[in-house]
Write a protein that holds these residues in place. Structure first.
Motif, PDB file in Angstrom:
ATOM      1  N   ILE A 170       0.835  -1.204   0.000  1.00 38.30           N
ATOM      2  CA  ILE A 170       0.000   0.000   0.000  1.00 38.30           C
ATOM      3  C   ILE A 170       0.875   1.261   0.000  1.00 38.30           C
TER       4      ILE A 170
ATOM      5  N   PHE B 197       0.571   4.282  -2.568  1.00 40.65           N
ATOM      6  CA  PHE B 197       0.075   5.618  -2.206  1.00 40.65           C
ATOM      7  C   PHE B 197       1.146   6.693  -2.386  1.00 40.65           C
TER       8      PHE B 197
ATOM      9  N   THR C  58      -8.120   0.350  -2.240  1.00 48.37           N
ATOM     10  CA  THR C  58      -8.070   1.594  -3.022  1.00 48.37           C
ATOM     11  C   THR C  58      -8.485   2.803  -2.180  1.00 48.37           C
TER      12      THR C  58
ATOM     13  N   ILE D  40      -5.490   3.672  -0.049  1.00 44.69           N
ATOM     14  CA  ILE D  40      -4.465   4.367  -0.840  1.00 44.69           C
ATOM     15  C   ILE D  40      -4.894   5.813  -1.078  1.00 44.69           C
TER      16      ILE D  40
ATOM     17  N   ASN E  21      -2.685   8.831   0.159  1.00 45.30           N
ATOM     18  CA  ASN E  21      -2.002   9.717  -0.789  1.00 45.30           C
ATOM     19  C   ASN E  21      -2.502  11.160  -0.660  1.00 45.30           C
TER      20      ASN E  21
END
Length: 497
Positions: free
Chosen positions: A237, A241, A414, A417, A421
């Motif tokens: 991950i 990210f 997802t 992430i 991010n």
């Protein structure tokens, strides 16, 4: 130039040292840290629980009044600025950063928790408890959290894009304190607090989310729930990210946000079709009525003479949690909202996500609560006791359970992430004097720091303690946000509308 560079890095270094010091305390003296964090949180809930309730209600009220006021048509930018992102991508990014992962984690777990352990005076497993479960979930994930995010987001976007101020939370207070004071210790303190709240919040979420992904993989493929597997999950991950954050908003973060939205709609659609569809529609209709009807009463409900354990354990804890996330989510939402009007911003940031959250809890909550008649209250209590696997356990009683579980694990990943991010990008901004496109090296460092903190705490068993500490540490943000409202209104009154 040297002086500017020094100023530029002071928030970065102080925040970094603070975050690492607190995590080291959590690893080296776990019992002491855990005891301190819990005592602080209990003190705040007991003596200042009312302040969380009043503040969150003010945030909703302020946003609602502002949206319908003459200021609603003011642009977050210059008068001729156009939005940088399509409405769909904008919504996908703000939704993913704001709470996407929480909906997956709690969509089933919270309603069944309220069913088996409702507020005092309601019999567990009863029809009254089932109705209460839906209304309480709507309350915790509806208008309040998004209104809370909108306060920082709206004020920051206004000063950032319309007044050309740095993308820092301290910039919001220029009308109240003046530019020189904002650049001084007071402004630095606000920005450091924002960075710490973001690092601690995302590090704990990364760790707790990793445990849920591991639980899902164990449930689906018998992959063991071990520290080694969890470290591998964090490593994968982290690579993703940091890569998507460094790629920039227009590429990595936007694309991932769009993927999240498609997967979330697919999962929600399947749950509505496969689950008890009529019950879902009835739960949505009835729950929405109860939620709206009791909105003011429930927003300010605290027992002066009775038992507040449920309110402190759920509502006040949630409000504290959303306030702790406001600096990060608000800053990110502000960054992607250039060119929107205030009215459009409030509609997109509060009303649209709140309705999606209510539909989500209606669908997933109905799926979970309906099982009470099939498997009984004791089995429901067992499922509620382990929130990380509750969703997968409920799915196992319905058709296409493997398909639903697979989509969920991908969506969990997802969404994680996306949150990480977005946070990495925001940390880069907050520690670079509000630079709207922070350096890749700074984002890389923050991404690595978050992952190392999450891994260390996961191995030491101190994740929950850091989460509690970060939520308690965000208490001053109640006042930061209330003053942000005053500052924004002072600036808006100078607008020629």
């Amino acid at each position: 130039m040297d002086n500017k560079l020094k100023k530029d890095n002071s928030v970065f270094y102080i925040s970094l040292i603070l975050a690492i010091s607190i995590v080291l305390w959590g690893i080296i003296a776990q019992n002491s840290f855990s005891s301190f964090a819990n005592s602080l949180m209990n003190f705040l809930k007991t003596y200042f629980g009312w302040s969380y309730l009043i503040a969150m209600f003010i945030f909703v009220l302020f946003a609602l009044i502002l949206a319908f006021s003459k200021y609603g048509k003011i642009k977050l930018g210059k008068d001729d600025d156009k939005p940088e992102y399509s409405t769909t991508s904008w919504f996908a990014m703000l939704f993913g950063a704001g709470m996407g992962i929480g909906l997956v984690f709690w969509g089933v777990a919270e309603p069944i928790s309220h069913l088996v352990s409702p507020a005092p005076g309601i019999d567990p497993g009863s029809i009254e408890a089932a109705n209460f479960a839906m209304k309480a979930s709507f309350m915790h994930w509806g208008f309040h959290p998004w209104a809370n995010y909108s306060i920082i987001g709206l004020a920051l976007a206004y000063f950032q894009f319309r007044k050309d101020k740095p993308g820092l939370i301290s910039s919001i207070f220029i009308p109240l304190l003046g530019e020189e004071r904002v650049k001084g210790p007071i402004g630095k303190f606000i920005d450091i607090l924002a960075v710490f709240a973001t690092v601690a919040g995302v590090a704990t979420s990364l760790g707790l989310g990793t445990m849920q992904i591991n639980s899902g993989l164990n449930f689906l493929f018998n992959i063991p729930e071990t520290k080694l597997v969890q470290i591998i999950i964090i490593a994968i991950i982290t690579v993703l990210f940091i890569w998507t954050a460094i790629s920039g908003i227009g590429k990595g973060i936007k694309i991932l946000g769009d993927i999240n939205l498609v997967l979330a709609i697919l999962l929600l659609g399947l749950v509505i079709i496969i689950g008890p569809t009529t019950t879902f529609i009835n739960s949505f209709t009835n729950g929405l009525g109860q939620y709206i009807n009791g909105f003011v009463t429930d927003s300010l409900h605290i027992e002066p003479y009775g038992d507040n354990s449920w309110i402190f354990g759920w509502t006040v804890f949630y409000w504290a949690w959303w306030i702790a996330w406001a600096p990060f989510v608000g800053t990110f939402i502000a960054r992607i909202s250039k060119g929107r009007t205030i009215r459009e911003f409030i509609g997109g940031v509060i009303f649209a996500p709140a309705i999606v959250s209510i539909v989500w809890f209606s669908a997933f909550g109905s799926m979970g609560v309906s099982l009470n008649e099939v498997i009984g209250i004791e089995k429901m209590a067992e499922a509620a006791a382990v929130p990380s696997t509750a969703l997968f356990q409920v799915f196992s009683h319905y058709p296409l359970s493997m398909v639903l579980s697979m989509i969920t694990v991908v969506l969990l990943s997802t969404f994680f992430i996306t949150s990480a991010n977005s946070a990495t990008f925001v940390l880069g901004m907050l520690s670079s004097q509000g630079d709207l496109n922070p350096s890749k090296s700074k984002q890389f460092i923050w991404g690595l720091v978050q992952s190392l903190l999450a891994t260390s705490l996961l191995l030491a068993g101190g994740l929950e303690a850091l989460q509690t500490a970060s939520i308690a540490a965000a208490f001053p943000f109640i006042f930061v946000m209330l003053f942000a409202i005053i500052s924004l209104m002072k600036a808006l009154k100078e607008e020629n509308v």
